[in-house]
Write an enzyme that holds these catalytic residues in place. Structure first.
Site, mmCIF file in Angstrom:
data_model
loop_
_atom_site.group_PDB
_atom_site.id
_atom_site.type_symbol
_atom_site.label_atom_id
_atom_site.label_comp_id
_atom_site.label_asym_id
_atom_site.label_seq_id
_atom_site.Cartn_x
_atom_site.Cartn_y
_atom_site.Cartn_z
ATOM 1 N N THR A 152 0.817 -1.213 0.000
ATOM 2 C CA THR A 152 0.000 0.000 0.000
ATOM 3 C C THR A 152 0.850 1.262 0.000
ATOM 4 O OG1 THR A 152 -1.858 -1.076 1.106
ATOM 5 C CG2 THR A 152 -1.729 1.309 1.309
ATOM 6 N N THR A 189 1.183 -3.958 4.427
ATOM 7 C CA THR A 189 0.929 -4.259 5.836
ATOM 8 C C THR A 189 0.302 -5.632 6.055
ATOM 9 O OG1 THR A 189 -1.239 -3.185 5.753
ATOM 10 C CG2 THR A 189 0.643 -1.820 6.392
ATOM 11 N N ASP A 190 -0.238 -6.259 5.007
ATOM 12 C CA ASP A 190 -0.901 -7.548 5.176
ATOM 13 C C ASP A 190 -0.014 -8.576 5.863
ATOM 14 O OD1 ASP A 190 -3.222 -6.671 4.023
ATOM 15 O OD2 ASP A 190 -2.937 -7.706 2.108
#
Length: 334
Positions: free
Chosen positions: A24, A97-98
């Site tokens: 992201t 961030t996953d």
């Protein structure tokens, strides 16, 4: 992989290498579609306000351009090699961030030395109002350049907080304050100063690079009314299993036989699905309790949550560790 140096002020500045993996933080909105990774490491660093005032010399490496969910063990092993080859005072990794809670712990396990390795990202892409990427990158660079951060292992910096890789978790799908840890952050950044308040014990070093044994692992979360069918089905497809159990390490009685059978054939790690706190050893004694399951051959994850336990188990299996070696590695977790 592209590499470029950006000189910022002082002749004898602290040096930090920034490796971008996508995610992201590197995404922008596309016409007629959702956000996708488009920004390079150069773009990310150039967008950081106030970086020139830090006196830190930054070199940038556009290493991967992937969503966090698509990073692989191979990508992270290659990154670990690249990190160990740079001559800098600290390293920042930017990514989606996953999977930050997993990749940061993997890097903690496969890298050596005291150099700070800091992982960060963003919850809001660069096209959104209030994009948090630049602030997180600036904070991460400060931590990576700090002498106080040496010896803390791999850390995650988000929202001005410093989290140990072993404990950090993503606990919200969209909030800029998505990352937390128990027993809490080990430090923070305030008024441009890095303040490290606690130092976790050193993680064991496990390096499967170059001699990795093909292995498949999985996490199965038990739920109300489970009868062991799912555990048995998953067990047929994996070389090692992590059970995300109720509370301090409990499962339904109907799951006990399946877990007993699986533990005879492969390492089965008993973790708590709560996300924090230890798996107990001898507090409860009913069938399916922690003491019952450990007596049947399951291995305690100690204080590791299921996601981190799987990372450790996967790396151990890739080095052909046997059950006793795996049990010893998990027993060393504080």
């Amino acid at each position: 992989m592209s590499t470029k140096g950006i000189e910022i002020m002082a002749d004898h500045a602290r040096r930090v290498a920034v490796f971008s993996l996508g995610g992201t933080i590197a995404m922008t909105a596309q016409t007629g579609g959702g956000a996708t990774p488009t920004l390079t490491a150069d773009d990310l660093v150039a967008a950081v306000p106030g970086l020139a005032d830090t006196g830190i010399t930054v070199e940038v490496h556009s290493f991967r351009q992937l969503p966090g969910a698509s990073l692989s063990f191979g990508d992270l092993f290659d990154l670990a090699v690249a990190i160990e080859e740079v001559a800098v005072d600290g390293v920042v990794v930017t990514q989606g961030t996953d999977t930050i809670e997993e990749t940061s712990y993997l890097l903690d396990l496969v890298t050596t030395g005291d150099m700070p390795i800091v992982v960060t990202g963003a919850m809001r892409n660069a096209s959104m109002a209030g994009a948090d990427g630049p602030a997180n990158v600036l904070a991460a660079i400060r931590v990576a350049a700090s002498t106080d951060a040496r010896g803390t292992g791999c850390t995650v910096v988000f929202g001005e907080e410093i989290h140990a890789a072993r404990w950090v978790r993503k606990t919200h799908a969209t909030s800029p304050l998505a990352f937390t840890s128990y027993p809490g952050p080990i430090g923070y950044i305030a008024e441009d100063r890095v303040r490290v308040m606690a130092r976790p014990t050193k993680s064991p070093t496990i390096d499967p690079r170059g001699s990795a044994t093909p292995s498949r692992t999985a996490v199965v979360t038990v739920g109300l009314g489970d009868d062991g069918t799912i555990l048995q089905a998953v067990g047929e497809q994996v070389d090692g299993l992590v059970v995300a159990a109720f509370g301090a390490g409990h499962v339904p009685m109907a799951c006990v036989d399946a877990l007993t059978d699986l533990a005879k054939r492969m390492p089965v790690i008993l973790a708590t699905r709560t996300g924090s706190g230890p798996v107990l050893r001898q507090t409860y004694g009913f069938p399916g309790s922690e003491s019952d399951l450990l007596a049947r051959g399951l291995i305690s994850a100690s204080t590791l949550d299921p996601v981190k336990a799987r990372i450790l188990l996967q790396l151990l299996l890739m080095t052909s560790a046997d059950r006793d070696q795996i049990a010893q590695s998990f027993s060393a977790i504080s």
